[in-house]
Design a protein around this motif. Structure first.
Motif, PDB file in Angstrom:
ATOM      1  N   VAL A  13       0.869  -1.185   0.000  1.00  0.00           N
ATOM      2  CA  VAL A  13       0.000   0.000   0.000  1.00  0.00           C
ATOM      3  C   VAL A  13       0.901   1.228   0.000  1.00  0.00           C
ATOM      4  O   VAL A  13       1.879   1.296   0.755  1.00  0.00           O
ATOM      5  N   LEU A  14       0.594   2.195  -0.848  1.00  0.00           N
ATOM      6  CA  LEU A  14       1.375   3.432  -0.879  1.00  0.00           C
ATOM      7  C   LEU A  14       1.065   4.275   0.354  1.00  0.00           C
ATOM      8  O   LEU A  14      -0.087   4.350   0.781  1.00  0.00           O
ATOM      9  N   SER A  15       2.076   4.953   0.890  1.00  0.00           N
ATOM     10  CA  SER A  15       1.844   5.764   2.093  1.00  0.00           C
ATOM     11  C   SER A  15       1.460   7.195   1.709  1.00  0.00           C
ATOM     12  O   SER A  15       2.000   8.170   2.213  1.00  0.00           O
ATOM     13  N   GLN A  16       0.513   7.303   0.795  1.00  0.00           N
ATOM     14  CA  GLN A  16      -0.035   8.593   0.352  1.00  0.00           C
ATOM     15  C   GLN A  16      -1.478   8.355  -0.095  1.00  0.00           C
ATOM     16  O   GLN A  16      -1.903   7.201  -0.231  1.00  0.00           O
ATOM     17  N   PHE A  17      -2.201   9.442  -0.322  1.00  0.00           N
ATOM     18  CA  PHE A  17      -3.626   9.307  -0.640  1.00  0.00           C
ATOM     19  C   PHE A  17      -3.909   9.246  -2.139  1.00  0.00           C
ATOM     20  O   PHE A  17      -5.013   8.917  -2.542  1.00  0.00           O
ATOM     21  N   TYR A  32      -8.238   3.019   2.832  1.00  0.00           N
ATOM     22  CA  TYR A  32      -8.403   2.599   4.226  1.00  0.00           C
ATOM     23  C   TYR A  32      -8.883   3.703   5.156  1.00  0.00           C
ATOM     24  O   TYR A  32      -9.544   3.417   6.155  1.00  0.00           O
ATOM     25  N   ILE A  33      -8.501   4.952   4.872  1.00  0.00           N
ATOM     26  CA  ILE A  33      -8.741   6.029   5.836  1.00  0.00           C
ATOM     27  C   ILE A  33      -9.692   7.057   5.240  1.00  0.00           C
ATOM     28  O   ILE A  33      -9.327   7.790   4.319  1.00  0.00           O
ATOM     29  N   PRO A  34     -10.943   7.135   5.760  1.00  0.00           N
ATOM     30  CA  PRO A  34     -11.940   8.045   5.188  1.00  0.00           C
ATOM     31  C   PRO A  34     -11.918   9.447   5.805  1.00  0.00           C
ATOM     32  O   PRO A  34     -12.873  10.196   5.655  1.00  0.00           O
ATOM     33  N   VAL A  35     -10.833   9.792   6.494  1.00  0.00           N
ATOM     34  CA  VAL A  35     -10.759  11.091   7.180  1.00  0.00           C
ATOM     35  C   VAL A  35     -10.142  12.114   6.227  1.00  0.00           C
ATOM     36  O   VAL A  35      -9.031  11.903   5.739  1.00  0.00           O
ATOM     37  N   ALA A 174      -4.796  -4.259  13.620  1.00  0.00           N
ATOM     38  CA  ALA A 174      -4.554  -5.254  12.581  1.00  0.00           C
ATOM     39  C   ALA A 174      -4.212  -4.525  11.293  1.00  0.00           C
ATOM     40  O   ALA A 174      -4.539  -3.337  11.135  1.00  0.00           O
ATOM     41  N   PRO A 175      -3.547  -5.178  10.339  1.00  0.00           N
ATOM     42  CA  PRO A 175      -3.247  -4.508   9.075  1.00  0.00           C
ATOM     43  C   PRO A 175      -4.502  -3.903   8.450  1.00  0.00           C
ATOM     44  O   PRO A 175      -5.546  -4.547   8.354  1.00  0.00           O
ATOM     45  N   GLY A 176      -4.412  -2.631   8.062  1.00  0.00           N
ATOM     46  CA  GLY A 176      -5.547  -1.928   7.458  1.00  0.00           C
ATOM     47  C   GLY A 176      -6.410  -1.175   8.448  1.00  0.00           C
ATOM     48  O   GLY A 176      -7.277  -0.404   8.049  1.00  0.00           O
ATOM     49  N   GLN A 177      -6.185  -1.357   9.752  1.00  0.00           N
ATOM     50  CA  GLN A 177      -6.989  -0.658  10.764  1.00  0.00           C
ATOM     51  C   GLN A 177      -6.344   0.667  11.170  1.00  0.00           C
ATOM     52  O   GLN A 177      -5.128   0.802  11.165  1.00  0.00           O
ATOM     53  N   TRP A 178      -7.204   1.630  11.557  1.00  0.00           N
ATOM     54  CA  TRP A 178      -6.726   2.892  12.088  1.00  0.00           C
ATOM     55  C   TRP A 178      -7.595   3.299  13.259  1.00  0.00           C
ATOM     56  O   TRP A 178      -8.700   2.791  13.428  1.00  0.00           O
ATOM     57  N   ARG A 179      -7.099   4.230  14.070  1.00  0.00           N
ATOM     58  CA  ARG A 179      -7.891   4.797  15.163  1.00  0.00           C
ATOM     59  C   ARG A 179      -7.318   6.150  15.542  1.00  0.00           C
ATOM     60  O   ARG A 179      -6.179   6.479  15.207  1.00  0.00           O
ATOM     61  N   ASP A 180      -8.121   6.942  16.246  1.00  0.00           N
ATOM     62  CA  ASP A 180      -7.634   8.208  16.798  1.00  0.00           C
ATOM     63  C   ASP A 180      -6.734   7.925  17.999  1.00  0.00           C
ATOM     64  O   ASP A 180      -6.933   6.937  18.726  1.00  0.00           O
TER      65      ASP A 180
END
Length: 199
Positions: A13-17, A32-35, A174-180
């Motif tokens: 996965v690229l580390s950019q949007f 992965y990240i809808p923010v 887990a891979p693909g997860q994010w949180r604040d």
């Protein structure tokens, strides 16, 4: 309002949007990240995995990315063959890579394979070549630096997982997860950022 997220970037996965490639379809942070309007603090190569910090707090992003502040990052690194402690010493002291010499690093041989989710696709396995895991802590982040460091002493990197950025750890994701970030995790970062404004 400022946002501070941590994310477990999967392999490939690229580390950019966004992806500028016209020839292939590659996954990005957008998958992965809808923010909206958060940006990564530093990068991880496409073929590396692990912890990323994202924020829309510009001065903090600068503080954690600027090499002069020597913010530590820790990696678990699977290498081909098993290095002796003596062979790892150049990595600890600093080693010449192309046009620069690395800063001293903390490098230890892990006694056993760390517990990590399987990689997709898996690392190529060769029965005739043993592998070892290192824990490497750097305070700088040149392009593909860890891979270049282990290659320079004759132990190519097979898998690379960033497990910590300063006090922030990968555990619990887990891979693909994010949180604040929690308030407890955020407080030292804000303190660091405040202090750097007066340096």
């Amino acid at each position: 309002m400022h946002r501070y997220l941590i994310f477990y970037k999967p392999h490939n996965v690229l580390s950019q949007f966004t992806d500028e490639s016209q020839t292939q379809e590659r996954q990005t942070l957008k998958n992965y990240i809808p923010v909206p309007l958060v940006y990564p603090v530093g990068r991880l190569d496409q073929d590396s995995e692990g912890l990323m910090l994202l924020t829309n707090h510009g001065s903090l992003q600068h503080r954690l990315s600027d090499p002069k502040f020597e913010h530590p990052r820790t990696y678990w690194v699977q290498v081909e063959r098993i290095p002796t402690d003596e062979l790892l010493e150049p990595l600890r002291k600093g080693i010449q890579i192309q046009h620069y010499k690395t800063r001293s690093a903390i490098v230890t041989l892990l006694p056993q394979e760390p517990t990590l989710p399987p990689r997709d696709p898996p690392v190529r396995f060769r029965k005739t070549v043993p592998t070892a895991w290192l824990e490497v802590t750097l305070t700088e982040g040149h392009n593909r630096q860890v891979r270049k460091m282990t290659a320079a002493i004759g132990f190519p990197t097979l898998r690379l997982v960033r497990v910590a950025i300063g006090h922030l750890r990968l555990e619990g994701l887990a891979p693909g997860q994010w949180r604040d970030l929690t308030d407890e995790e955020l407080a030292p970062l804000l303190k660091l950022n405040q202090r750097s404004r007066f340096q």
